[in-house]
Design a protein around this motif. Structure first.
Motif, mmCIF file in Angstrom:
data_model
loop_
_atom_site.group_PDB
_atom_site.id
_atom_site.type_symbol
_atom_site.label_atom_id
_atom_site.label_comp_id
_atom_site.label_asym_id
_atom_site.label_seq_id
_atom_site.Cartn_x
_atom_site.Cartn_y
_atom_site.Cartn_z
ATOM 1 N N HIS A 1 -11.815 -3.671 -2.484
ATOM 2 C CA HIS A 1 -10.458 -3.139 -2.543
ATOM 3 C C HIS A 1 -9.821 -3.425 -3.894
ATOM 4 O O HIS A 1 -9.254 -2.534 -4.521
ATOM 5 C CB HIS A 1 -9.586 -3.709 -1.414
ATOM 6 C CG HIS A 1 -8.129 -3.464 -1.641
ATOM 7 N ND1 HIS A 1 -7.193 -4.454 -1.642
ATOM 8 C CD2 HIS A 1 -7.473 -2.321 -1.924
ATOM 9 C CE1 HIS A 1 -6.010 -3.930 -1.905
ATOM 10 N NE2 HIS A 1 -6.156 -2.639 -2.082
ATOM 11 N N CYS B 1 -2.338 1.573 -2.777
ATOM 12 C CA CYS B 1 -3.425 2.498 -3.118
ATOM 13 C C CYS B 1 -3.924 3.276 -1.906
ATOM 14 O O CYS B 1 -4.644 4.251 -2.065
ATOM 15 C CB CYS B 1 -4.583 1.756 -3.785
ATOM 16 S SG CYS B 1 -5.570 0.758 -2.645
ATOM 17 N N CYS C 1 -3.819 -0.717 2.371
ATOM 18 C CA CYS C 1 -3.006 -1.171 1.238
ATOM 19 C C CYS C 1 -1.869 -0.160 1.041
ATOM 20 O O CYS C 1 -2.111 1.041 0.965
ATOM 21 C CB CYS C 1 -3.844 -1.255 -0.031
ATOM 22 S SG CYS C 1 -2.861 -1.610 -1.488
ATOM 23 N N HIS D 1 -8.515 -0.528 -6.206
ATOM 24 C CA HIS D 1 -7.076 -0.564 -6.457
ATOM 25 C C HIS D 1 -6.791 -0.497 -7.964
ATOM 26 O O HIS D 1 -6.006 0.326 -8.421
ATOM 27 C CB HIS D 1 -6.518 -1.866 -5.859
ATOM 28 C CG HIS D 1 -5.028 -1.946 -5.862
ATOM 29 N ND1 HIS D 1 -4.269 -1.827 -4.719
ATOM 30 C CD2 HIS D 1 -4.147 -2.157 -6.863
ATOM 31 C CE1 HIS D 1 -2.997 -1.949 -5.025
ATOM 32 N NE2 HIS D 1 -2.885 -2.160 -6.332
HETATM 33 ZN ZN ZN Z 1 -4.705 -1.347 -2.888
#
Ligand code: ZN
Ligand code: ACO
Length: 225
Positions: A39, A24, A21, A43
């Motif tokens: 996730h 994050c 990602c 996140h």
């Molecule tokens: Zn993320």
């Protein structure tokens, strides 16, 4: 194994292997619903935790072109202490520390690196200590291992005679996507210049507690072992 493989059906997703990602930094498999759910949770928690709203009273101990460093002391307002605690919990989760208590919360100082985007991208927790054991890097014979493996897994030995020290670094952490930009280095410089009012600590007076492989790499570079 076979049945596991069969669970993954190509339904036109773009990514199959692990993806990172870009906000994050978490690496997860976009093909797995469970991973994706994990996730989303990580996140949200991270982005909430590192958000800095700006405080009426903030103690800026250093200013840089890409951000500033704040310090938080035990008798600061509640909102500041609460944020420091929230960041410590995030860092502890990442480091795998469980319910670890601070030696002396009444004397602990937290340093936060705030980016221009108002994100807390680095954190150091420093506490007063009286003594520490010097680390001696153990030379090991480099046979078939690469230089990198060697550095990361270098054995560490501690001297048996304690030395006087003043400041213990109990946690040091930098947001995954902002590493190797000198943020940890600048945080420690801020600790040196402001941990004790009116005096400047030397590198020898600072000690790291229980470093991780990343922490060791950083500490050897910072302390020029
Ligand atoms: Zn993320
Ligand atoms: N590998 C090799 N060398 C490193 C590494 C690494 N992973 N990290 C830092 N260094 C060395 C380098 O020489 C670097 O200079 P360079 O980039 O010019 O080569 C120098 O240290 C300074 O690095 P910084 O950019 O200041 O360090 P950074 O901001 O990336 O933060 C940190 C380092 C805090 C260890 C970061 O990697 C991190 O948060 N890791 C995950 C959490 C963690 O393990 N923290 C340490 C726990 S131990 C403890 O808390 C006491």
């Amino acid at each position: 194994k076979e049945s596991e493989d069969q669970l993954i059906i190509d339904a036109g997703q773009k990514h199959f292997g692990p993806v990172a990602c870009s906000t994050c930094g978490m690496i997860y498999s976009a093909a797995s619903l469970e991973d994706e759910a994990q996730h989303v949770q990580y996140h949200r928690r991270l982005m909430e935790g590192i958000r800095y709203m700006g405080w009426k009273k903030e103690r800026v101990v250093a200013k840089y072109w890409d951000g500033k460093i704040l310090s938080i002391s035990p008798d600061d307002p509640k909102y500041a202490l609460k944020k420091a605690e929230e960041v410590r919990e995030l860092v502890d989760t990442e480091l795998g520390f469980q319910q670890s208590t601070l030696v002396c919360p009444k004397k602990t100082k937290t340093y936060l690196f705030i980016s221009n985007e108002k994100k807390i991208v680095g954190c150091v927790i420093a506490e007063p200590i009286k003594q520490a054991y010097r680390v001696i890097a153990e030379p090991i014979s480099p046979q078939s291992v690469s230089r990198d493996t060697l550095d990361r897994h270098r054995a560490w030995r501690c001297s048996t005679t304690p030395q006087e020290a003043i400041c213990g670094i109990s946690r040091i952490w930098v947001f995954a996507l902002m590493r190797r930009k000198g943020i940890a280095r600048r945080l420690l410089d801020a600790v040196k210049s402001s941990f004790i009012y009116g005096s400047y600590l030397t590198t020898d007076e600072i000690a790291f507690s229980d470093p991780t492989p990343d922490g060791k790499q950083f500490a050897s570079s910072y302390c020029e072992i």
